[in-house]
Design an enzyme around this catalytic site. Structure first.
Site, mmCIF file in Angstrom:
data_model
loop_
_atom_site.group_PDB
_atom_site.id
_atom_site.type_symbol
_atom_site.label_atom_id
_atom_site.label_comp_id
_atom_site.label_asym_id
_atom_site.label_seq_id
_atom_site.Cartn_x
_atom_site.Cartn_y
_atom_site.Cartn_z
ATOM 1 N N VAL A 295 41.150 38.643 32.227
ATOM 2 C CA VAL A 295 40.362 37.492 32.672
ATOM 3 C C VAL A 295 38.896 37.876 32.785
ATOM 4 O O VAL A 295 38.557 38.881 33.407
ATOM 5 C CB VAL A 295 40.870 36.986 34.045
ATOM 6 C CG1 VAL A 295 40.040 35.819 34.533
ATOM 7 C CG2 VAL A 295 42.342 36.613 33.966
ATOM 8 N N CYS A 296 38.049 37.056 32.180
ATOM 9 C CA CYS A 296 36.602 37.264 32.264
ATOM 10 C C CYS A 296 36.059 36.355 33.364
ATOM 11 O O CYS A 296 35.855 35.167 33.161
ATOM 12 C CB CYS A 296 35.946 36.949 30.924
ATOM 13 S SG CYS A 296 34.171 37.234 30.950
ATOM 14 N N LEU A 297 35.903 36.925 34.521
ATOM 15 C CA LEU A 297 35.356 36.212 35.669
ATOM 16 C C LEU A 297 34.410 37.192 36.347
ATOM 17 O O LEU A 297 34.837 38.282 36.751
ATOM 18 C CB LEU A 297 36.493 35.782 36.605
ATOM 19 C CG LEU A 297 36.169 34.874 37.768
ATOM 20 C CD1 LEU A 297 35.597 33.541 37.287
ATOM 21 C CD2 LEU A 297 37.411 34.629 38.612
#
Length: 183
Positions: free
Chosen positions: A109-111
């Site tokens: 996840v790109c957060l």
């Protein structure tokens, strides 16, 4: 003070004599996670499950968006929290293979708050809100899945069709996806 100390020693002797196991110490990370979990106010579209009820550092968050492009899908995220929490962010992965600009095909996840913008003052609620926001507003400017990001930026209708197809367990650009639609 001495009386408390002697009472503690007597209690330990009694436990040892009766064969009771020594209680595990609660770590700082466990205390913080327990606090964060107690303060979570999840909407009806989200729920947490604990595969091992004795392990609050590893759990699953299920998100079922009721609006946006991912409406009707169900997405499970595994949370693995280290003993260095809150000084390290939780490790969060999507368990399903989905077509999303901010989630790669391996579930990473790109957060930003899960990486460089993590601060110990942030809590699990901030992560949950961030994940929810990714389904409402996918971010093509900071992608992990570049194909999905390019579709989102160049042809929103094609992106929408690809999302629907992938959520149904179809293929997009030769890649098969997990069926996540509830109906």
């Amino acid at each position: 003070m001495l009386k408390i100390w002697s009472m503690k020693q007597q209690q330990q002797k009694n436990e040892a004599a009766s064969g009771q196991a020594k209680k595990k110490k609660v770590t700082a990370a466990q205390l913080r996670v327990q606090k964060d979990l107690s303060e979570l106010s999840l909407p009806g579209t989200m729920k947490t499950t604990f595969p091992n009820p004795d392990d609050i550092l590893n759990f699953t968050l299920t998100i079922t968006p009721d609006e946006g492009l991912y409406k009707g899908g169900q997405f499970n995220f595994s949370f693995a929290i280290s003993q260095n929490f809150p000084h390290e962010p939780p490790k969060v992965k999507c368990k399903e293979k989905i077509y999303h600009p901010n989630i790669d095909l391996e579930g990473n996840v790109c957060l930003n708050i899960l990486r460089e913008d993590w601060k110990p003052v942030l809590n699990l609620n901030a992560v949950v809100v961030g994940l929810q926001f990714l389904f409402l507003e996918p971010n093509a400017s900071d992608p992990l899945n570049k194909d999905a990001a390019n579709d989102l930026m160049s042809d929103r209708d094609r992106f929408r069709r690809n999302v629907r197809s992938s959520m149904g367990g179809g293929q997009v650009k030769g890649e098969s996806f997990d069926r996540v639609l509830l109906k």
